[in-house]
Design an enzyme around this catalytic site. Structure first.
Site, PDB file in Angstrom:
ATOM      1  N   TRP A 102       0.834  -1.212   0.000  1.00  0.00           N
ATOM      2  CA  TRP A 102       0.000   0.000   0.000  1.00  0.00           C
ATOM      3  C   TRP A 102       0.860   1.249   0.000  1.00  0.00           C
ATOM      4  CZ3 TRP A 102      -4.315  -0.620  -2.123  1.00  0.00           C
ATOM      5  CH2 TRP A 102      -5.059  -1.778  -1.920  1.00  0.00           C
ATOM      6  N   ASP A 171      -2.241   6.566   6.170  1.00  0.00           N
ATOM      7  CA  ASP A 171      -3.274   5.714   5.580  1.00  0.00           C
ATOM      8  C   ASP A 171      -3.649   4.671   6.631  1.00  0.00           C
ATOM      9  OD1 ASP A 171      -4.807   3.844   4.300  1.00  0.00           O
ATOM     10  OD2 ASP A 171      -3.352   3.372   2.719  1.00  0.00           O
ATOM     11  N   LYS A 195     -12.916  -1.840   6.197  1.00  0.00           N
ATOM     12  CA  LYS A 195     -12.235  -2.743   7.129  1.00  0.00           C
ATOM     13  C   LYS A 195     -12.851  -2.611   8.530  1.00  0.00           C
ATOM     14  CE  LYS A 195      -9.161  -2.889   3.612  1.00  0.00           C
ATOM     15  NZ  LYS A 195      -8.244  -2.039   2.848  1.00  0.00           N
TER      16      LYS A 195
HETATM   17  C1  LIG Z   1      -7.646  -1.673   1.711  1.00  0.00           C
HETATM   18  C2  LIG Z   1      -6.541  -0.671   1.750  1.00  0.00           C
HETATM   19  C3  LIG Z   1      -6.387   0.314   0.757  1.00  0.00           C
HETATM   20  C4  LIG Z   1      -7.288   0.375  -0.459  1.00  0.00           C
HETATM   21  O1  LIG Z   1      -8.487   0.903  -0.112  1.00  0.00           O
HETATM   22  P1  LIG Z   1      -9.603   1.240  -1.231  1.00  0.00           P
HETATM   23  O2  LIG Z   1     -10.673   1.819  -0.387  1.00  0.00           O
HETATM   24  O3  LIG Z   1      -9.967  -0.053  -1.880  1.00  0.00           O
HETATM   25  O4  LIG Z   1      -9.015   2.194  -2.187  1.00  0.00           O
HETATM   26  C5  LIG Z   1      -5.372   1.231   0.887  1.00  0.00           C
HETATM   27  N1  LIG Z   1      -4.530   1.194   1.938  1.00  0.00           N
HETATM   28  C6  LIG Z   1      -4.635   0.256   2.907  1.00  0.00           C
HETATM   29  C7  LIG Z   1      -3.671   0.267   4.040  1.00  0.00           C
HETATM   30  C8  LIG Z   1      -5.642  -0.698   2.839  1.00  0.00           C
HETATM   31  O5  LIG Z   1      -5.751  -1.624   3.798  1.00  0.00           O
END
Ligand SMILES: *Cc1c(COP(=O)(O)O)cnc(C)c1O
Length: 359
Positions: A102, A171, A195
């Site tokens: 990520w 993030d 999540k």
């Molecule tokens: C799931 C995830 C993403 C992607 O998220 P989207 O909402 O599908 O764009 C980005 N960063 C992390 C750390 C994630 O777990």
């Protein structure tokens, strides 16, 4: 109807009581005579739902008035562009630390807008470590410092907040609400909802208000934090149903006792799974112990030829989505807030049995 244990990395498990309440309120929301999905986002019902969700989220996370809380769309992946577009101003460089898949995606997108200084990288260890702080090459002139506190795919997590001199951007897609955090250490926090927050379609951003005036002129109206902050996240039609469900999840979390209480449960779940894996002699987790994720537990089997059988049998035993990410292989158990401790106990019992038969 049988609901099974869902270890999906995302979209992930939701609390059963939340789904039941949504079911009860689906056709006729509290005698309004229609479903939430059919209501104007300007209606008093939706405005009240959004206000309550924001208030509960602020309370859970301890967010002060110095920060705006935004309900957006486009997922965390859209934030990979929105962050540089909103924060660079006249600056041309930003700091990023590369700790997994990520981070890499965030870096790649930021490189479209600025010069990215890679502070450090753990790619050499196949992302099983967090680079030691004394190896970081931070740039004091950077517009901000971006990191991924929990790498969902590698199952690697920062043990502490990396403090620097420039605004910190995180993030938090797969770690938000898993335990208390000090929001005041951050400039921007963002997270896709699917999540620990609610269903897909909603992206939450927490932004310090003094950073709202740093957007690049070409930043699209819809990506500018200021647009959302000045319009209560209703500049255009927000994802009303996702906000409603997120609001129910926040109330559920408050009933569990808030983030301190959920952390205790989350630690117990993760500790028992890791300690079983480590002592099993059959399963292995590749991540250095201090950097292991509270939410995402990847593990491999002694023999990868057994992966298919493990997946088929675990599914038969009522456990879904244990397949690991293709870049890591093996299995991954995502044990977010809504995955009950009973699910982890059931998984460990299954793993013991499987190891005994195949060891
Ligand atoms: C799931 C995830 C993403 C992607 O998220 P989207 O909402 O599908 O764009 C980005 N960063 C992390 C750390 C994630 O777990």
């Amino acid at each position: 109807m049988t609901r099974r244990f869902n270890f999906c990395a995302g979209p992930a498990a939701l609390p059963e009581s939340v789904l039941l309440q949504a079911q009860q309120e689906l056709l006729d929301y509290r005698d309004a005579g229609l479903s939430i999905m059919e209501m104007s986002h300007r209606s008093k019902e939706i405005v009240a739902i959004a206000e309550q969700a924001e208030a509960d989220f602020r309370e859970l996370m301890g967010i002060s008035d110095d920060y705006a809380v935004l309900f957006l769309q486009g997922g965390a992946s859209t934030q990979f562009a929105a962050v540089p577009l909103n924060l660079l101003g006249d600056n041309t460089t930003a700091d990023y630390i590369n700790t997994g898949q990520w981070s890499k995606k965030a870096i790649k997108e930021a490189q479209r807008y600025c010069e990215v200084n890679i502070v450090a990288s753990s790619e050499d260890s196949n992302f099983t470590t967090i680079p030691p702080v004394d190896s970081w090459q931070l740039n004091k002139e950077a517009a901000y410092f971006h990191y991924t506190p929990n790498e969902t795919i590698g199952g690697v997590e920062f043990a502490s907040i990396p403090l620097g001199e420039v605004p910190l951007v995180a993030d938090m897609s797969s770690t938000i609400l898993s335990r208390p955090i000090d929001v005041s250490a951050y400039g921007v926090i963002y997270a896709g909802a699917q999540k620990n927050i609610g269903p897909a379609g909603l992206t939450m951003v927490i932004v310090r208000r003094d950073l709202l005036d740093r957007a690049r002129p070409e930043c699209p109206t819809m990506l500018a934090y200021k647009t959302a902050a000045e319009n209560d996240s209703m500049y255009n039609t927000p994802p009303t149903y996702s906000i409603y469900l997120a609001g129910l999840v926040f109330q559920w979390l408050k009933k569990q006792g808030g983030l301190q209480a959920i952390e205790t449960i989350n630690r117990r779940k993760a500790d028992k799974l890791y300690s079983y894996i480590d002592g099993s002699g059959f399963y292995a987790n590749p991540v250095e112990p201090v950097s292991r994720s509270l939410m995402n537990v990847p593990f491999t089997l002694a023999n990868a030829d057994l992966d298919k059988s493990f997946l088929a049998l675990s599914e038969q035993a009522g456990m879904l989505n244990l397949k690991g990410h293709r870049s890591v292989g093996g299995m991954r158990a995502s044990i977010y807030n809504a995955v009950p401790e009973e699910a982890v106990d059931t998984l460990i019992d299954f793993m013991k049995d499987f190891a005994q038969r195949n060891g």
